[in-house]
Motif scaffolding. Structure first.
Motif, PDB file in Angstrom:
ATOM      1  N   VAL A   1       0.857  -1.298   0.121  1.00 15.86           N
ATOM      2  CA  VAL A   1      -0.072   0.087  -0.022  1.00 15.86           C
ATOM      3  C   VAL A   1       0.809   1.080  -0.016  1.00 15.86           C
ATOM      4  CG1 VAL A   1      -1.626   1.272   1.173  1.00 15.86           C
ATOM      5  CG2 VAL A   1      -1.698  -1.053   1.260  1.00 15.86           C
ATOM      6  N   MET A   2       0.598   2.144  -0.764  1.00 16.60           N
ATOM      7  CA  MET A   2       1.232   3.420  -0.859  1.00 16.60           C
ATOM      8  C   MET A   2       0.025   4.511  -0.757  1.00 16.60           C
ATOM      9  SD  MET A   2       2.270   6.549  -2.410  1.00 16.60           S
ATOM     10  CE  MET A   2       1.622   6.329  -4.140  1.00 16.60           C
ATOM     11  N   ALA A   3       0.119   5.431  -0.022  1.00 13.82           N
ATOM     12  CA  ALA A   3      -0.920   6.563   0.246  1.00 13.82           C
ATOM     13  C   ALA A   3      -0.144   7.720   0.422  1.00 13.82           C
ATOM     14  CB  ALA A   3      -1.701   6.147   1.652  1.00 13.82           C
ATOM     15  N   GLN A   4      -0.498   8.568  -0.564  1.00 15.03           N
ATOM     16  CA  GLN A   4       0.106   9.864  -0.681  1.00 15.03           C
ATOM     17  C   GLN A   4      -0.833  10.996  -0.622  1.00 15.03           C
ATOM     18  OE1 GLN A   4       3.592  10.631  -2.554  1.00 15.03           O
ATOM     19  NE2 GLN A   4       2.715  12.634  -1.741  1.00 15.03           N
ATOM     20  N   HIS A   5      -0.848  12.096   0.189  1.00 18.12           N
ATOM     21  CA  HIS A   5      -1.334  13.245   0.461  1.00 18.12           C
ATOM     22  C   HIS A   5      -0.373  14.553   0.104  1.00 18.12           C
ATOM     23  CE1 HIS A   5       0.008  12.401   4.550  1.00 18.12           C
ATOM     24  NE2 HIS A   5       0.183  13.650   4.451  1.00 18.12           N
ATOM     25  N   ASP A   6      -0.902  15.686   0.264  1.00 16.21           N
ATOM     26  CA  ASP A   6       0.155  16.855   0.234  1.00 16.21           C
ATOM     27  C   ASP A   6       0.114  17.841   1.293  1.00 16.21           C
ATOM     28  OD1 ASP A   6      -2.423  18.597  -0.211  1.00 16.21           O
ATOM     29  OD2 ASP A   6      -2.166  18.283  -2.299  1.00 16.21           O
ATOM     30  N   HIS A   7       0.823  18.913   1.332  1.00 19.04           N
ATOM     31  CA  HIS A   7       0.755  19.832   2.462  1.00 19.04           C
ATOM     32  C   HIS A   7      -0.715  20.530   2.801  1.00 19.04           C
ATOM     33  CE1 HIS A   7       1.100  22.488  -0.974  1.00 19.04           C
ATOM     34  NE2 HIS A   7       1.047  23.425  -0.116  1.00 19.04           N
ATOM     35  N   GLN A   8      -1.492  20.462   1.946  1.00 16.88           N
ATOM     36  CA  GLN A   8      -2.914  21.119   1.896  1.00 16.88           C
ATOM     37  C   GLN A   8      -3.807  20.185   2.706  1.00 16.88           C
ATOM     38  OE1 GLN A   8      -3.779  24.328   1.586  1.00 16.88           O
ATOM     39  NE2 GLN A   8      -1.786  24.726   0.742  1.00 16.88           N
ATOM     40  N   THR A   9      -3.514  18.792   2.314  1.00 10.14           N
ATOM     41  CA  THR A   9      -4.586  17.894   3.059  1.00 10.14           C
ATOM     42  C   THR A   9      -3.799  16.968   4.047  1.00 10.14           C
ATOM     43  OG1 THR A   9      -3.904  16.137   1.568  1.00 10.14           O
ATOM     44  CG2 THR A   9      -5.586  17.531   0.691  1.00 10.14           C
ATOM     45  N   CYS A  10      -2.648  17.468   4.440  1.00 14.53           N
ATOM     46  CA  CYS A  10      -1.821  16.670   5.618  1.00 14.53           C
ATOM     47  C   CYS A  10      -2.660  17.215   6.907  1.00 14.53           C
ATOM     48  CB  CYS A  10      -0.500  17.323   5.551  1.00 14.53           C
ATOM     49  SG  CYS A  10       0.480  16.549   6.851  1.00 14.53           S
ATOM     50  N   GLU A  11      -2.983  16.045   7.610  1.00 14.43           N
ATOM     51  CA  GLU A  11      -3.679  16.276   8.961  1.00 14.43           C
ATOM     52  C   GLU A  11      -2.767  16.922  10.013  1.00 14.43           C
ATOM     53  OE1 GLU A  11      -4.873  12.283   9.407  1.00 14.43           O
ATOM     54  OE2 GLU A  11      -6.844  12.849   8.371  1.00 14.43           O
ATOM     55  N   GLY A  12      -1.493  16.486   9.848  1.00 12.56           N
ATOM     56  CA  GLY A  12      -0.626  17.348  10.687  1.00 12.56           C
ATOM     57  C   GLY A  12      -0.475  18.649  10.255  1.00 12.56           C
ATOM     58  N   ALA A  13      -0.521  19.100   9.206  1.00 15.95           N
ATOM     59  CA  ALA A  13      -0.209  20.446   8.772  1.00 15.95           C
ATOM     60  C   ALA A  13      -1.476  21.265   9.107  1.00 15.95           C
ATOM     61  CB  ALA A  13       0.024  20.677   7.354  1.00 15.95           C
ATOM     62  N   MET A  14      -2.876  20.817   8.769  1.00 16.33           N
ATOM     63  CA  MET A  14      -3.851  21.154   9.324  1.00 16.33           C
ATOM     64  C   MET A  14      -4.027  21.424  10.721  1.00 16.33           C
ATOM     65  SD  MET A  14      -6.232  18.628   6.694  1.00 16.33           S
ATOM     66  CE  MET A  14      -7.921  19.303   7.167  1.00 16.33           C
ATOM     67  N   ARG A  15      -3.722  20.567  11.472  1.00 16.95           N
ATOM     68  CA  ARG A  15      -3.221  20.849  12.977  1.00 16.95           C
ATOM     69  C   ARG A  15      -2.525  21.941  13.406  1.00 16.95           C
ATOM     70  NH1 ARG A  15      -2.857  15.287  12.757  1.00 16.95           N
ATOM     71  NH2 ARG A  15      -4.556  14.087  13.615  1.00 16.95           N
ATOM     72  N   ALA A  16      -1.599  22.014  12.679  1.00 19.97           N
ATOM     73  CA  ALA A  16      -0.622  23.271  12.847  1.00 19.97           C
ATOM     74  C   ALA A  16      -1.350  24.433  12.386  1.00 19.97           C
ATOM     75  CB  ALA A  16       0.729  23.078  12.141  1.00 19.97           C
ATOM     76  N   ARG A  17      -2.162  24.503  11.421  1.00 16.62           N
ATOM     77  CA  ARG A  17      -2.768  25.787  11.255  1.00 16.62           C
ATOM     78  C   ARG A  17      -3.945  26.076  11.805  1.00 16.62           C
ATOM     79  NH1 ARG A  17      -1.886  23.279   5.812  1.00 16.62           N
ATOM     80  NH2 ARG A  17      -3.938  22.363   5.767  1.00 16.62           N
ATOM     81  N   GLY A  18      -4.155  25.140  12.943  1.00 15.39           N
ATOM     82  CA  GLY A  18      -5.179  25.420  13.836  1.00 15.39           C
ATOM     83  C   GLY A  18      -6.716  24.917  13.221  1.00 15.39           C
ATOM     84  N   GLU A  19      -6.817  24.188  12.076  1.00 21.18           N
ATOM     85  CA  GLU A  19      -7.923  23.563  11.610  1.00 21.18           C
ATOM     86  C   GLU A  19      -8.442  22.380  12.344  1.00 21.18           C
ATOM     87  OE1 GLU A  19      -7.478  23.201   7.396  1.00 21.18           O
ATOM     88  OE2 GLU A  19      -6.220  24.859   7.289  1.00 21.18           O
ATOM     89  N   SER A  20      -9.635  22.069  12.253  1.00 17.89           N
ATOM     90  CA  SER A  20     -10.251  21.070  13.050  1.00 17.89           C
ATOM     91  C   SER A  20     -10.017  19.632  12.298  1.00 17.89           C
ATOM     92  CB  SER A  20     -11.747  21.270  12.930  1.00 17.89           C
ATOM     93  OG  SER A  20     -12.400  20.369  13.695  1.00 17.89           O
ATOM     94  N   VAL A  21      -9.345  18.876  13.069  1.00 19.23           N
ATOM     95  CA  VAL A  21      -8.901  17.570  12.573  1.00 19.23           C
ATOM     96  C   VAL A  21      -9.004  16.481  13.748  1.00 19.23           C
ATOM     97  CG1 VAL A  21      -7.115  16.183  11.604  1.00 19.23           C
ATOM     98  CG2 VAL A  21      -7.138  18.479  11.083  1.00 19.23           C
ATOM     99  N   ALA A  22      -9.575  15.415  13.404  1.00 18.40           N
ATOM    100  CA  ALA A  22      -9.581  14.186  14.209  1.00 18.40           C
ATOM    101  C   ALA A  22      -8.268  14.055  15.062  1.00 18.40           C
ATOM    102  CB  ALA A  22     -10.226  12.981  13.966  1.00 18.40           C
ATOM    103  N   PRO A  23      -8.425  13.597  16.281  1.00 14.21           N
ATOM    104  CA  PRO A  23      -6.759  13.384  17.001  1.00 14.21           C
ATOM    105  C   PRO A  23      -6.191  12.319  16.391  1.00 14.21           C
ATOM    106  CG  PRO A  23      -8.825  13.395  18.458  1.00 14.21           C
ATOM    107  CD  PRO A  23      -9.319  13.404  17.147  1.00 14.21           C
ATOM    108  N   ARG A  24      -4.753  12.397  16.402  1.00 13.15           N
ATOM    109  CA  ARG A  24      -3.974  11.662  15.589  1.00 13.15           C
ATOM    110  C   ARG A  24      -4.100  10.267  16.234  1.00 13.15           C
ATOM    111  NH1 ARG A  24       1.360  13.899  16.398  1.00 13.15           N
ATOM    112  NH2 ARG A  24       1.571  12.859  18.221  1.00 13.15           N
ATOM    113  N   ASN A  25      -4.345  10.014  17.301  1.00 16.16           N
ATOM    114  CA  ASN A  25      -4.885   8.450  17.738  1.00 16.16           C
ATOM    115  C   ASN A  25      -5.670   7.840  16.971  1.00 16.16           C
ATOM    116  OD1 ASN A  25      -6.735   9.799  19.182  1.00 16.16           O
ATOM    117  ND2 ASN A  25      -6.892   8.531  21.007  1.00 16.16           N
TER     118      ASN A  25
END
Length: 133
Positions: free
Chosen positions: A38-62
């Motif tokens: 399996v290979m899963a690719q996203h980008d800096h706009q859809t990255c949940e870590g980046a979204m968290r850093a920008r203060g956007e609402s994202v489910a917890p990493r766990n």
């Protein structure tokens, strides 16, 4: 550039070796199941870590990384991250492509996901009685 493409190819070759070594080291005889790469690719706009850093609402990493634990139908044998390229690699064991696809649904909505059926070539060689000959 060409230099980046060469470095990416070197990394991909390294990843292939690492995945091979990981499978060798944790090799388990698996009956009536298939291996999938399996290979899963996203980008800096859809990255949940980046979204968290920008203060956007994202489910917890766990929750968002729960796929790493697999489930009753998919066993994750190894999972690796190429974080600077927002890419995950995994080798999973399952009876069904559909079950692997369901496990990876969180990634499908953020970028591309490639699920490739694979043969365990070591097991195949052993099963054919050719190992060590």
């Amino acid at each position: 550039s060409v230099k980046i493409a060469i470095r990416l190819r070197e990394y991909q070759d390294l990843m292939a070796r690492v995945l091979s070594v990981s499978i060798h080291q944790s090799h388990i005889k698996l009956e009536a199941t298939m291996l999938f790469h399996v290979m899963a690719q996203h980008d800096h706009q859809t990255c949940e870590g980046a979204m968290r850093a920008r203060g956007e609402s994202v489910a917890p990493r766990n929750e968002t990384e729960r796929w790493l634990e697999g489930n009753d139908k998919v066993k994750v044998l190894t999972a690796l991250g190429y974080i600077s390229e927002h890419r995950y690699y995994a080798i999973v064991d399952s009876d069904s492509y559909s079950d692997v696809n369901l496990l990876m649904q969180g990634h499908v909505f953020r970028g591309s996901v490639e699920i490739l059926p694979c043969l365990d070539m070591i097991e195949r060689r052993k099963d054919q009685g050719e190992w060590g000959k």
